[in-house]
Design a protein around this motif. Sequence first.
Motif, mmCIF file in Angstrom:
data_model
loop_
_atom_site.group_PDB
_atom_site.id
_atom_site.type_symbol
_atom_site.label_atom_id
_atom_site.label_comp_id
_atom_site.label_asym_id
_atom_site.label_seq_id
_atom_site.Cartn_x
_atom_site.Cartn_y
_atom_site.Cartn_z
ATOM 1 N N LEU A 105 45.657 4.770 2.783
ATOM 2 C CA LEU A 105 46.743 5.454 2.073
ATOM 3 C C LEU A 105 46.232 6.695 1.353
ATOM 4 N N TYR A 106 45.124 6.544 0.646
ATOM 5 C CA TYR A 106 44.576 7.676 -0.104
ATOM 6 C C TYR A 106 44.112 8.782 0.843
ATOM 7 N N GLY A 107 43.546 8.370 1.991
ATOM 8 C CA GLY A 107 43.110 9.366 2.966
ATOM 9 C C GLY A 107 44.297 10.173 3.475
ATOM 10 N N ALA A 108 45.363 9.474 3.854
ATOM 11 C CA ALA A 108 46.553 10.166 4.361
ATOM 12 C C ALA A 108 47.133 11.085 3.289
ATOM 13 N N LEU A 109 47.201 10.581 2.065
ATOM 14 C CA LEU A 109 47.772 11.405 0.990
ATOM 15 C C LEU A 109 46.902 12.622 0.694
ATOM 16 N N TRP A 164 39.408 -7.201 1.111
ATOM 17 C CA TRP A 164 39.372 -6.383 2.337
ATOM 18 C C TRP A 164 40.750 -5.748 2.579
ATOM 19 N N ILE A 165 41.795 -6.562 2.430
ATOM 20 C CA ILE A 165 43.151 -6.037 2.656
ATOM 21 C C ILE A 165 43.409 -4.857 1.724
ATOM 22 N N SER A 166 43.093 -5.046 0.437
ATOM 23 C CA SER A 166 43.428 -3.981 -0.502
ATOM 24 C C SER A 166 42.531 -2.756 -0.324
ATOM 25 N N ILE A 167 41.258 -2.976 -0.026
ATOM 26 C CA ILE A 167 40.373 -1.805 0.068
ATOM 27 C C ILE A 167 40.758 -0.977 1.307
ATOM 28 N N ILE A 168 41.117 -1.654 2.396
ATOM 29 C CA ILE A 168 41.535 -0.909 3.590
ATOM 30 C C ILE A 168 42.853 -0.187 3.319
ATOM 31 N N THR A 169 43.792 -0.896 2.684
ATOM 32 C CA THR A 169 45.081 -0.274 2.365
ATOM 33 C C THR A 169 44.888 0.981 1.521
ATOM 34 N N PHE A 170 44.133 0.834 0.430
ATOM 35 C CA PHE A 170 43.958 1.989 -0.463
ATOM 36 C C PHE A 170 43.254 3.140 0.252
ATOM 37 N N THR A 171 42.222 2.799 1.026
ATOM 38 C CA THR A 171 41.452 3.861 1.663
ATOM 39 C C THR A 171 42.317 4.644 2.658
ATOM 40 N N LEU A 221 54.893 1.939 -5.364
ATOM 41 C CA LEU A 221 55.040 2.924 -6.440
ATOM 42 C C LEU A 221 54.307 4.223 -6.118
ATOM 43 N N ILE A 222 53.198 4.111 -5.385
ATOM 44 C CA ILE A 222 52.452 5.320 -5.023
ATOM 45 C C ILE A 222 53.251 6.174 -4.043
ATOM 46 N N ILE A 223 53.713 5.562 -2.961
ATOM 47 C CA ILE A 223 54.393 6.396 -1.957
ATOM 48 C C ILE A 223 55.709 6.929 -2.511
ATOM 49 N N ARG A 224 56.340 6.152 -3.371
ATOM 50 C CA ARG A 224 57.617 6.568 -3.928
ATOM 51 C C ARG A 224 57.425 7.774 -4.865
ATOM 52 N N GLY A 225 56.436 7.679 -5.717
ATOM 53 C CA GLY A 225 56.207 8.760 -6.676
ATOM 54 C C GLY A 225 55.886 10.082 -5.992
ATOM 55 N N ILE A 232 35.900 3.682 -5.131
ATOM 56 C CA ILE A 232 36.724 4.572 -4.297
ATOM 57 C C ILE A 232 37.976 5.016 -5.048
ATOM 58 N N THR A 233 38.686 4.034 -5.612
ATOM 59 C CA THR A 233 39.957 4.390 -6.263
ATOM 60 C C THR A 233 39.727 5.223 -7.522
ATOM 61 N N THR A 234 38.621 4.978 -8.226
ATOM 62 C CA THR A 234 38.385 5.722 -9.463
ATOM 63 C C THR A 234 37.934 7.153 -9.173
ATOM 64 N N VAL A 235 37.015 7.298 -8.245
ATOM 65 C CA VAL A 235 36.565 8.655 -7.908
ATOM 66 C C VAL A 235 37.746 9.477 -7.384
ATOM 67 N N TYR A 236 38.560 8.843 -6.546
ATOM 68 C CA TYR A 236 39.724 9.541 -6.004
ATOM 69 C C TYR A 236 40.685 9.948 -7.124
ATOM 70 N N HIS A 237 40.982 9.009 -7.994
ATOM 71 C CA HIS A 237 41.878 9.319 -9.126
ATOM 72 C C HIS A 237 41.309 10.473 -9.944
ATOM 73 N N PHE A 238 40.002 10.452 -10.135
ATOM 74 C CA PHE A 238 39.409 11.454 -11.026
ATOM 75 C C PHE A 238 39.278 12.828 -10.366
ATOM 76 N N LEU A 239 39.613 12.950 -9.084
ATOM 77 C CA LEU A 239 39.701 14.303 -8.527
ATOM 78 C C LEU A 239 40.888 15.038 -9.134
ATOM 79 N N PHE A 240 41.932 14.283 -9.485
ATOM 80 C CA PHE A 240 43.151 14.909 -9.984
ATOM 81 C C PHE A 240 43.151 15.052 -11.502
ATOM 82 N N VAL A 241 42.422 14.162 -12.160
ATOM 83 C CA VAL A 241 42.456 14.134 -13.623
ATOM 84 C C VAL A 241 41.936 15.424 -14.273
ATOM 85 N N PRO A 242 40.719 15.885 -13.926
ATOM 86 C CA PRO A 242 40.237 17.090 -14.621
ATOM 87 C C PRO A 242 41.127 18.297 -14.337
#
Lengths: 354, 468
Positions: B427-431, B418-425, A96-100, B13-23
């Motif tokens: 993915l979020y870094g690339a984005l 570990w799988i999810s934290i690496i994936t998110f990190t 959902l992230i990459i798609r959005g 990590i995911t919350t701080v990252y999300h909150f860069l966009f929120v304000p």
Amino acid sequence: MSLEMLQNVWFLLIAVLWIGYFVLEGFDFGVGILLPFLGKNEAERRTIVTTLGPVWDGNEVWLLVAGGATFAAFPEWYATLFSGFYLPLLLILVALIIRGVAFEFRSKRGSATWRKRWDAAIFVGSFLPALLWGVAFANIVEGVPMIKNPAGGSLYDGGFFNLLNPYALLGGLVTLTLFVTHGAIFLALKTDGEIRVRANKTAGQVGLVAAVLAVAFGLWTQFANSNNTVVSWVFLIVAVVAWVAALGANRLGREGWAFIFSSVTMLGVVSFLFACLFPNVMPSSTVAEATLTIRNASSTEYTLTVMTWVAVILTPIVLIYQSWTYWVFRKRLSPSQIPNPEKGSLDLPHEVSV
Amino acid sequence: MNALDLARWQFGITTVYHFLFVPLTIGTSMLVAIMQTAWVRTGDEKWLKATKFFGKLFLINFAMGVVTGIVQEFQFGMSWSDYSRFVGDIFGAPLAVEGLASFFLESTFLGLWIFGWDRLPKKLHLATIWAAAIGTMLSAYFILAANSFMQHPVGYTFNPETNRAELIDFGAVLFQNTTVATFFHVIASAFLVSGVMLVGVSLLLMMSGKAADAMRKSLTVGIISTIIAGIAVMYTGDVQAKIMVQQQPMKMAAAEALYETQENAPFSLITIGNLDGSEAYWAIDIPGLLSFMATGNWTGPESTVQGINNLQAEYEQKYGPGEYAPYVPLVFWAFRAMIGLGMLGVLFALFVWWRTRKGKLPSGRWLKVAAGSALLFPLIGISAGWIFTEMGRQPWIVYSLMKTEAGVSPTLTTTQVWISIITFTLLYGALAVVTVGLMIRQVKIGPPESDQLETADANSGQPLTFSY
């Protein structure tokens, strides 16, 4: 209302939220999957993505609200399900992230590589959830290994690959093919020119595959996993009849009717699954006492009452303005309306596109 | 690291990252709405250019906020299922209301705004951005009500039979002073961040000679927003600090690394030392300032601020043996980063106002660099504010009710997380790279030229003004 009554109401409301989600994001998953196949050139691909432009985000909110409502009304269900299905949900989240962001970013640059990558993201990001929601629901209806936690609550007691059993994969293929067809019908309704013709043809073909898979899965579920056989029969028949009508209307080129009927099928499918479940929300295939029902997984009477008021007041308002959006963007789009399809809106002056 | 630590890192990590966009979403949607209103009322094309330009920057940011937000809602159940079980009766409600009352509003009306330029009458189109902006504020309110319950649980009772907290007063959760104060503080900070963004970007474009007249308009909006928000941030922060001292005295003690209870407690601007209660090597202290921030009194018995050691002893009596202080150095520095970086943003806006007053146009390479990077300061400041708020509450996940370690999913394995934290990190870094790249492009291109502002009627089959 009594607590039991409230629990029934919230079971129903969560079903309604999933119906909304399947009807709305169902078609935009389908459109995303079809993008590389039905869009033969940039103008066509941009037309296809633009049909979703104003609506995909609002469609996705149905999922967020379904999640939030499950948390509020049946916290034990939310907790056990989400922690149990950890890795599949991670896959759905990534999708959902990459798609959005892909919708938002793909046309920002003209570069062919850039666009190919984002189109791949749209495809994968639509394909995975379309498949995995079916896998998830099939597992829920069939029951998964669960144990009682001595400290309270029920826990999923299996691994990732337990969830990929044949029955669940069949369920996944059902939602996948249903959504692809639903998406093709939507595209035929919203576009003009060659895409419309291709979409119409695709809907007819994939629709037949979906029909076969769905009937097989439906009968399997009906005989093996239904707690309320009469009601589930009714919804199964509704889904099948509506699907036949949708494919018929599609063949006749009556796209509006085809879309209405395929939406009724989505309603039928979700209602069928929830009818099979009731009053369970997450049956255990191993330890019987670990089964979560609307009785042992729910919030208190007070919380459910407050939430009922909120839902009663807000849901109609949401439905009104969301329908209005579809009315505003009711016109068909054609590739000729996309000015400079190859040019990215954020191409810099020196990046002259082909 | 065990699953608990990893789950905490992942949430952080995911919350701080999300909150860069929120304000940026909250503040910029409203500032864009204000600029579009100015255009509709005056018909001055400069406002339209500024609206369209900042609208596009806003949308790049909004897309990221939306997709990273879904993770947040799922994560409570995925990684923190025992927490979800314990507080679901209370915490789920504001989350569900947030979806129903505000996510639908934001997403639907923003879709109408983006694609509706050539389909809706001018005033109706203007109304859509206001609806979306109000949606973002409502969203903030409900999620902050949920967070405030974690800081200061109210309106509930503990049911020993089910072993969970149960809601008895939803109004108390929604309208307790913690929620109200936090809401205004967060909203004010959002306007500070967005204001600085407008100031920095507008100035940069003015200095590059792009649509300088339109950018002078947005510059003014940015300066006004930043200054008003700066005052509001200080005021609401002060109110919040006094509430916090009542409700979570340990957080305030940790914010100053104050180990012993004292009157006329000082506030140190900077400290070199190890903040573990031993004597600092060197510090600049302002006598009595901490007392004033916490209690409103500089000296005397009423200026008493409780210290970490005393609170620790008190909590051991109350809640049993255990460590009740958060990780002090992090909380100490996050508190200073929040205040300092936020105020730098305000100073920057004041400086720019001075240099651009009466139609002046400053120049200079360093000013350009400052304009281009100004946004980072309040943005890191606001993140520091959340790190302070959340880390300062530790070891509790719900203050005084449930410890963080008790909230983690019992089924969560180290491998899974570990799988999810690496994936998110990753993915979020690339984005992040892609998003920043696109924003830089948008700024390089600048506002649209006058001849690009024409809007045709889309329903007549004319080319679309905007398409994906």
